[in-house]
Design a protein around this motif. Structure first.
Motif, PDB file in Angstrom:
ATOM      1  N   SER A 184       0.739  -1.036   0.093  1.00 24.58           N
ATOM      2  CA  SER A 184       0.177  -0.202  -0.103  1.00 24.58           C
ATOM      3  C   SER A 184       0.990   1.215   0.055  1.00 24.58           C
ATOM      4  O   SER A 184       1.677   1.291   0.963  1.00 24.58           O
ATOM      5  CB  SER A 184      -0.973   0.083   1.235  1.00 24.58           C
ATOM      6  OG  SER A 184      -1.782   1.160   1.188  1.00 24.58           O
ATOM      7  N   VAL A 185       0.713   2.091  -0.894  1.00 27.61           N
ATOM      8  CA  VAL A 185       1.558   3.376  -1.067  1.00 27.61           C
ATOM      9  C   VAL A 185       0.550   4.487  -1.076  1.00 27.61           C
ATOM     10  O   VAL A 185      -0.543   4.756  -1.773  1.00 27.61           O
ATOM     11  CB  VAL A 185       2.159   3.448  -2.561  1.00 27.61           C
ATOM     12  CG1 VAL A 185       2.726   4.662  -2.758  1.00 27.61           C
ATOM     13  CG2 VAL A 185       3.230   2.213  -2.583  1.00 27.61           C
ATOM     14  N   ARG A 186       0.861   5.477   0.110  1.00 26.82           N
ATOM     15  CA  ARG A 186      -0.269   6.518   0.196  1.00 26.82           C
ATOM     16  C   ARG A 186       0.774   7.772   0.265  1.00 26.82           C
ATOM     17  O   ARG A 186       1.567   7.828   1.150  1.00 26.82           O
ATOM     18  CB  ARG A 186      -0.865   6.397   1.590  1.00 26.82           C
ATOM     19  CG  ARG A 186      -1.887   5.062   1.627  1.00 26.82           C
ATOM     20  CD  ARG A 186      -3.057   5.633   0.702  1.00 26.82           C
ATOM     21  NE  ARG A 186      -4.044   4.520   0.674  1.00 26.82           N
ATOM     22  CZ  ARG A 186      -4.072   3.520  -0.551  1.00 26.82           C
ATOM     23  NH1 ARG A 186      -3.025   3.490  -1.337  1.00 26.82           N
ATOM     24  NH2 ARG A 186      -4.911   2.516  -0.552  1.00 26.82           N
ATOM     25  N   GLY A 187       0.290   8.689  -0.710  1.00 30.47           N
ATOM     26  CA  GLY A 187       0.641  10.212  -0.399  1.00 30.47           C
ATOM     27  C   GLY A 187       2.286  10.110  -0.811  1.00 30.47           C
ATOM     28  O   GLY A 187       2.959  11.192  -0.165  1.00 30.47           O
ATOM     29  N   LEU A 188       2.761   9.402  -1.617  1.00 30.19           N
ATOM     30  CA  LEU A 188       4.277   9.347  -1.674  1.00 30.19           C
ATOM     31  C   LEU A 188       4.734  10.532  -2.384  1.00 30.19           C
ATOM     32  O   LEU A 188       4.527  10.740  -3.956  1.00 30.19           O
ATOM     33  CB  LEU A 188       4.590   8.009  -2.299  1.00 30.19           C
ATOM     34  CG  LEU A 188       6.144   7.844  -2.715  1.00 30.19           C
ATOM     35  CD1 LEU A 188       6.971   7.458  -1.244  1.00 30.19           C
ATOM     36  CD2 LEU A 188       6.403   6.590  -3.711  1.00 30.19           C
ATOM     37  N   SER A 189       5.861  11.247  -2.056  1.00 31.38           N
ATOM     38  CA  SER A 189       6.557  12.207  -2.705  1.00 31.38           C
ATOM     39  C   SER A 189       8.066  12.248  -2.593  1.00 31.38           C
ATOM     40  O   SER A 189       8.376  11.597  -1.430  1.00 31.38           O
ATOM     41  CB  SER A 189       5.912  13.750  -1.951  1.00 31.38           C
ATOM     42  OG  SER A 189       4.570  13.822  -2.314  1.00 31.38           O
ATOM     43  N   PHE A 190       8.631  12.267  -3.762  1.00 36.20           N
ATOM     44  CA  PHE A 190      10.113  12.265  -3.340  1.00 36.20           C
ATOM     45  C   PHE A 190      10.704  13.215  -4.713  1.00 36.20           C
ATOM     46  O   PHE A 190      10.077  13.013  -5.767  1.00 36.20           O
ATOM     47  CB  PHE A 190      10.759  10.918  -3.627  1.00 36.20           C
ATOM     48  CG  PHE A 190      12.121  10.739  -3.618  1.00 36.20           C
ATOM     49  CD1 PHE A 190      12.694  10.390  -2.349  1.00 36.20           C
ATOM     50  CD2 PHE A 190      12.763  10.495  -4.831  1.00 36.20           C
ATOM     51  CE1 PHE A 190      14.055  10.374  -2.105  1.00 36.20           C
ATOM     52  CE2 PHE A 190      14.076  10.249  -4.533  1.00 36.20           C
ATOM     53  CZ  PHE A 190      14.769  10.370  -3.498  1.00 36.20           C
ATOM     54  N   ALA A 191      12.063  13.705  -4.403  1.00 40.00           N
ATOM     55  CA  ALA A 191      12.549  14.391  -5.409  1.00 40.00           C
ATOM     56  C   ALA A 191      14.098  14.328  -5.225  1.00 40.00           C
ATOM     57  O   ALA A 191      14.410  14.229  -3.609  1.00 40.00           O
ATOM     58  CB  ALA A 191      12.299  15.843  -5.516  1.00 40.00           C
ATOM     59  N   GLY A 204       4.532  10.637   2.821  1.00 43.27           N
ATOM     60  CA  GLY A 204       3.810   9.710   2.503  1.00 43.27           C
ATOM     61  C   GLY A 204       4.354   8.295   3.148  1.00 43.27           C
ATOM     62  O   GLY A 204       5.329   8.452   4.058  1.00 43.27           O
ATOM     63  N   SER A 205       3.579   7.364   2.613  1.00 41.26           N
ATOM     64  CA  SER A 205       4.292   6.010   3.392  1.00 41.26           C
ATOM     65  C   SER A 205       4.175   4.725   2.295  1.00 41.26           C
ATOM     66  O   SER A 205       3.339   4.817   1.310  1.00 41.26           O
ATOM     67  CB  SER A 205       3.144   5.726   4.622  1.00 41.26           C
ATOM     68  OG  SER A 205       1.901   5.364   3.893  1.00 41.26           O
ATOM     69  N   ILE A 206       4.834   3.713   2.624  1.00 41.64           N
ATOM     70  CA  ILE A 206       5.107   2.635   1.819  1.00 41.64           C
ATOM     71  C   ILE A 206       4.737   1.612   2.798  1.00 41.64           C
ATOM     72  O   ILE A 206       5.742   1.257   3.773  1.00 41.64           O
ATOM     73  CB  ILE A 206       6.314   2.379   0.928  1.00 41.64           C
ATOM     74  CG1 ILE A 206       6.378   3.615  -0.067  1.00 41.64           C
ATOM     75  CG2 ILE A 206       6.193   1.114  -0.043  1.00 41.64           C
ATOM     76  CD1 ILE A 206       7.729   3.598  -0.609  1.00 41.64           C
ATOM     77  N   VAL A 207       3.814   0.580   2.828  1.00 41.55           N
ATOM     78  CA  VAL A 207       3.676  -0.293   3.610  1.00 41.55           C
ATOM     79  C   VAL A 207       3.740  -1.820   3.164  1.00 41.55           C
ATOM     80  O   VAL A 207       2.829  -1.919   2.130  1.00 41.55           O
ATOM     81  CB  VAL A 207       2.093  -0.180   4.493  1.00 41.55           C
ATOM     82  CG1 VAL A 207       2.107  -1.302   5.542  1.00 41.55           C
ATOM     83  CG2 VAL A 207       2.331   1.034   5.392  1.00 41.55           C
ATOM     84  N   ILE A 208       4.253  -2.736   3.657  1.00 40.35           N
ATOM     85  CA  ILE A 208       4.576  -3.877   2.680  1.00 40.35           C
ATOM     86  C   ILE A 208       3.768  -4.908   3.815  1.00 40.35           C
ATOM     87  O   ILE A 208       4.200  -5.067   4.981  1.00 40.35           O
ATOM     88  CB  ILE A 208       6.033  -4.580   2.519  1.00 40.35           C
ATOM     89  CG1 ILE A 208       6.827  -3.300   1.897  1.00 40.35           C
ATOM     90  CG2 ILE A 208       5.890  -5.638   1.781  1.00 40.35           C
ATOM     91  CD1 ILE A 208       6.553  -3.143   0.665  1.00 40.35           C
ATOM     92  N   GLY A 209       2.910  -5.566   3.168  1.00 40.25           N
ATOM     93  CA  GLY A 209       2.023  -6.806   4.097  1.00 40.25           C
ATOM     94  C   GLY A 209       1.366  -6.054   5.196  1.00 40.25           C
ATOM     95  O   GLY A 209       1.274  -4.588   5.566  1.00 40.25           O
ATOM     96  N   ALA A 210       0.568  -6.959   5.840  1.00 36.45           N
ATOM     97  CA  ALA A 210      -0.257  -6.368   7.133  1.00 36.45           C
ATOM     98  C   ALA A 210       0.497  -6.045   8.226  1.00 36.45           C
ATOM     99  O   ALA A 210       0.095  -5.409   8.988  1.00 36.45           O
ATOM    100  CB  ALA A 210      -1.356  -7.557   7.364  1.00 36.45           C
ATOM    101  N   GLN A 211       1.810  -6.710   8.590  1.00 31.76           N
ATOM    102  CA  GLN A 211       2.302  -6.591   9.827  1.00 31.76           C
ATOM    103  C   GLN A 211       3.403  -5.540   9.863  1.00 31.76           C
ATOM    104  O   GLN A 211       3.760  -4.937  10.913  1.00 31.76           O
ATOM    105  CB  GLN A 211       2.937  -7.901  10.260  1.00 31.76           C
ATOM    106  CG  GLN A 211       1.936  -8.882  10.308  1.00 31.76           C
ATOM    107  CD  GLN A 211       0.885  -8.862  11.344  1.00 31.76           C
ATOM    108  OE1 GLN A 211       1.120  -8.205  12.212  1.00 31.76           O
ATOM    109  NE2 GLN A 211      -0.404  -9.190  10.740  1.00 31.76           N
TER     110      GLN A 211
END
Length: 267
Positions: free
Chosen positions: A11-18, A65-72
Motif C-alpha cells: 500500500s502506497v499513500r501520499g508518496l512524494s520524492f525528489a 507519504g508511506s509505503i507499507v509492505i504486508g499487514a504486519q
C-alpha cells in the motif's frame, strides 16, 4: 473493506520524492498491490521507476507519504529486515567467487538461516527453475539467462511476500528474453508470489501481468490501470491473439500521453 485490507501486499499513500536539485519524481502518489498479483509498472525511461523500487526496498526514504509492505510491517525498512521483500535489480549482481548454490543461498544466510539449511532449500528448487546440475558452477560459466535465473532464485528465497523485479530481462537478446518471460510465467504459476515488475516493453507487460500500471506524466501523481483479462496459463503465443493486440493498442494509447510531459527526471 476489512477483507480487502487483509489481501493487500503493498500500500502506497501520499508518496512524494525528489533528488536534491531535481524536479519532483513523485507527488502524493497512491496505489495498492494485492497478494498473489503480478503487476507491471510501465513508463518511459528516466521517469523514476527504479527510484520507486529503491524506496520500496528501504534503500531510499520518501520525503512524504508511506509505503507499507504486508499487514504486519509499518515501513519498508522494517519489511526488509523481516525478509518480506525480495529485490532483483537489472543486473544479476552474482558474486563471481561464489558457486550457483552459494549465490542463491546468500539471502537466506543473511536472514539468519544456517548454511546447511539454506543450501538444502536451494537444492530443492534448482530443478524447478531449470538449474539442476549447475549448483557447483560459477557465474562466468553460465549464460545470461541462467545467471538471471540464479538471481531470481536468490530473490525468491530471500523475499517472503513481495518480489520487486526491475527490468530483469532488459540486457538479454530477443530470443533469450522470450524464453525467460515464458519461464517466469511458469515459475509464477507454481509459487504465486506477489510480483511488481518494472518494464518499458509493452508486450512484456501484457504477457506477464494481471494489471499494468502506466505512469503518464512527470512528476508521477497517479498510475492509470489496464486490467489484462487474457486467460492463464499463458505462453508467448498469446501475443498473436486479437485480444492481446486490442490490449496493446489501449496500452500504447495510455503510454503515448507521456510524450511531451516527461520532465527529465532521474532514474
Amino acid at each position: 473493506m476489512g477483507q480487502e485490507e487483509q489481501q493487500l501486499a503493498l500500500s502506497v499513500r501520499g508518496l512524494s520524492f525528489a533528488f536534491p536539485g531535481h524536479p519532483l519524481l513523485f507527488d502524493k502518489l497512491d496505489f495498492d498491490i494485492r497478494q498473489g498479483e503480478f503487476v507491471s509498472i510501465l513508463a518511459a525511461s528516466g521517469i523514476g521507476k527504479t527510484t520507486l523500487f529503491r524506496m520500496m526496498a528501504g534503500l531510499l526514504a520518501p520525503q512524504a507519504g508511506s509505503i507499507v509492505i504486508g499487514a504486519q510491517a509499518s515501513s519498508t525498512a522494517e519489511a526488509s529486515k523481516q525478509g518480506k521483500i525480495g529485490y532483483m535489480p537489472q543486473k544479476d549482481c552474482l558474486m563471481p567467487w561464489r558457486t550457483v548454490l552459494d549465490n542463491a543461498a546468500l539471502g537466506l544466510e543473511l536472514g539468519g538461516t544456517s548454511k546447511r539449511e539454506a543450501r538444502r532449500r536451494v537444492m530443492e528448487l534448482l530443478p524447478g527453475l531449470g538449474l539442476e546440475g549447475t549448483e557447483n558452477k560459477y557465474p562466468h560459466e553460465l549464460s545470461g539467462g541462467m545467471r538471471q535465473r540464479v538471481s531470481f532464485l536468490r530473490s525468491l528465497l530471500g523475499g517472503g511476500e513481495l518480489l520487486l523485479l526491475d527490468e530483469p530481462f532488459s540486457a538479454l537478446d530477443a530470443m533469450t528474453r522470450v524464453g525467460m518471460q515464458e519461464w517466469l510465467l511458469q515459475v509464477w504459476e507454481l509459487h504465486r508470489k506477489t510480483i511488481l515488475f518494472i518494464t518499458h516493453d509493452v508486450d512484456e507487460a501484457l504477457l506477464l501481468s494481471d494489471r499494468v500500471l502506466v505512469a503518464a506524466e512527470s512528476p508521477i501523481t497517479t498510475l492509470s490501470e489496464l486490467r489484462v483479462s487474457l486467460p492463464r496459463p499463458r505462453s508467448y503465443e498469446a501475443a498473436l491473439d486479437h485480444s492481446f493486440i486490442d490490449l496493446k493498442r489501449q496500452l500504447i494509447g495510455q503510454l503515448g500521453r507521456t510524450v511531451g510531459s516527461h520532465a527529465g527526471g532521474r532514474i
